[in-house]
Structure formats: C-alpha cells, structure tokens
Design a protein around this motif. Structure first.
Motif, PDB file in Angstrom:
ATOM      1  N   ILE A  20      13.083 -14.776   7.826  1.00 51.87           N
ATOM      2  CA  ILE A  20      13.167 -13.532   8.598  1.00 51.87           C
ATOM      3  C   ILE A  20      11.806 -13.197   9.193  1.00 51.87           C
ATOM      4  O   ILE A  20      11.705 -12.824  10.360  1.00 51.87           O
ATOM      5  CB  ILE A  20      13.696 -12.384   7.725  1.00 51.87           C
ATOM      6  N   VAL A  37      15.878  -6.842  14.573  1.00 57.04           N
ATOM      7  CA  VAL A  37      15.539  -7.060  13.171  1.00 57.04           C
ATOM      8  C   VAL A  37      14.206  -6.401  12.843  1.00 57.04           C
ATOM      9  O   VAL A  37      14.057  -5.740  11.827  1.00 57.04           O
ATOM     10  CB  VAL A  37      15.505  -8.567  12.833  1.00 57.04           C
ATOM     11  N   VAL A  85      11.825  -5.542   7.627  1.00 56.33           N
ATOM     12  CA  VAL A  85      12.997  -5.919   6.852  1.00 56.33           C
ATOM     13  C   VAL A  85      12.515  -6.650   5.605  1.00 56.33           C
ATOM     14  O   VAL A  85      11.690  -7.545   5.687  1.00 56.33           O
ATOM     15  CB  VAL A  85      13.948  -6.834   7.662  1.00 56.33           C
ATOM     16  N   SER A  86      13.028  -6.231   4.458  1.00 52.14           N
ATOM     17  CA  SER A  86      12.658  -6.916   3.221  1.00 52.14           C
ATOM     18  C   SER A  86      13.921  -7.356   2.489  1.00 52.14           C
ATOM     19  O   SER A  86      14.949  -6.683   2.536  1.00 52.14           O
ATOM     20  CB  SER A  86      11.811  -6.018   2.321  1.00 52.14           C
ATOM     21  N   VAL A 116      19.305  -6.552   1.505  1.00 53.60           N
ATOM     22  CA  VAL A 116      18.143  -6.305   2.349  1.00 53.60           C
ATOM     23  C   VAL A 116      17.962  -4.810   2.562  1.00 53.60           C
ATOM     24  O   VAL A 116      18.903  -4.029   2.406  1.00 53.60           O
ATOM     25  CB  VAL A 116      18.265  -7.010   3.721  1.00 53.60           C
ATOM     26  N   SER A 117      16.751  -4.433   2.934  1.00 48.38           N
ATOM     27  CA  SER A 117      16.477  -3.051   3.330  1.00 48.38           C
ATOM     28  C   SER A 117      15.553  -3.081   4.534  1.00 48.38           C
ATOM     29  O   SER A 117      14.880  -4.072   4.797  1.00 48.38           O
ATOM     30  CB  SER A 117      15.839  -2.271   2.180  1.00 48.38           C
ATOM     31  N   SER A 118      15.548  -1.975   5.259  1.00 47.01           N
ATOM     32  CA  SER A 118      14.723  -1.872   6.446  1.00 47.01           C
ATOM     33  C   SER A 118      14.225  -0.443   6.587  1.00 47.01           C
ATOM     34  O   SER A 118      14.995   0.511   6.402  1.00 47.01           O
ATOM     35  CB  SER A 118      15.513  -2.263   7.692  1.00 47.01           C
ATOM     36  N   GLN A 138      13.264   0.684   9.441  1.00 46.66           N
ATOM     37  CA  GLN A 138      13.676   1.111  10.776  1.00 46.66           C
ATOM     38  C   GLN A 138      15.136   1.539  10.819  1.00 46.66           C
ATOM     39  O   GLN A 138      15.514   2.326  11.676  1.00 46.66           O
ATOM     40  CB  GLN A 138      13.448  -0.008  11.781  1.00 46.66           C
ATOM     41  N   LYS A 153      22.063   0.449  10.594  1.00 45.84           N
ATOM     42  CA  LYS A 153      22.209  -0.450   9.450  1.00 45.84           C
ATOM     43  C   LYS A 153      23.289  -1.489   9.705  1.00 45.84           C
ATOM     44  O   LYS A 153      23.108  -2.667   9.420  1.00 45.84           O
ATOM     45  CB  LYS A 153      22.540   0.346   8.186  1.00 45.84           C
ATOM     46  N   LEU A 168      21.980  -4.077  12.125  1.00 47.04           N
ATOM     47  CA  LEU A 168      21.053  -4.994  11.461  1.00 47.04           C
ATOM     48  C   LEU A 168      21.802  -6.034  10.639  1.00 47.04           C
ATOM     49  O   LEU A 168      21.515  -7.233  10.726  1.00 47.04           O
ATOM     50  CB  LEU A 168      20.085  -4.219  10.570  1.00 47.04           C
ATOM     51  N   LEU A 193      21.827 -10.142  11.258  1.00 51.23           N
ATOM     52  CA  LEU A 193      21.474 -11.102  10.210  1.00 51.23           C
ATOM     53  C   LEU A 193      22.638 -12.035   9.870  1.00 51.23           C
ATOM     54  O   LEU A 193      22.423 -13.234   9.667  1.00 51.23           O
ATOM     55  CB  LEU A 193      21.017 -10.357   8.951  1.00 51.23           C
TER      56      LEU A 193
END
Length: 73
Positions: A19, A28, A32-33, A50-52, A54, A61, A64, A68
C-alpha cells in the motif's frame, strides 16, 4: 508462536508495504494503515483490517475499501 500467527504478521507487513510503495490511487492516500490480519487455520482465507485518517464518513470508508478490494490480486 503458531504458524498462522507468523503468517498473519508476515501478510500484514507485506500488505502495508505494498500500500505504501505501490499504490498510486489518490483515493487511498498515505494515511492508510493495516491494523490486523487474521488467517484461517488452513491458510486459505485472510481478513485484513485497515484504518485511515482521511476516511471520516461512511461513504469515504466504503470507497476506500472498494479501491483496496479492486487492487487485490
């Protein structure tokens, strides 16, 4: 440490690197983690969490997650 936990950690690290390094989609972003990966006992299936920073609302969400999922090989 059991085999499925070792593989979960490996998959989490690899997805995070992909990523960060290879994703060029601006939706993305760089915030993003990959929080967790859970692999089934037979290693045929993995759930990636995952989390973001933004993605603040439900629509962002969902977008995103869609981006992905489409990038998955």
């Amino acid at each position: 440490m059991s085999r499925d936990l070792r593989i979960s950690d490996f998959v989490r690290d690899e997805i995070a690197q992909i990523i960060q390094r290879d994703m060029r989609d601006p939706r993305v972003g760089s915030f993003v983690s990959v929080n967790d990966v859970r692999v089934s006992k037979d290693l045929s299936y993995a759930e990636v969490y995952v989390s973001s920073l933004q993605a603040t609302d439900a629509e962002t969400k969902e977008e995103l997650i869609g981006v992905l999922n489409r990038a998955a090989g």
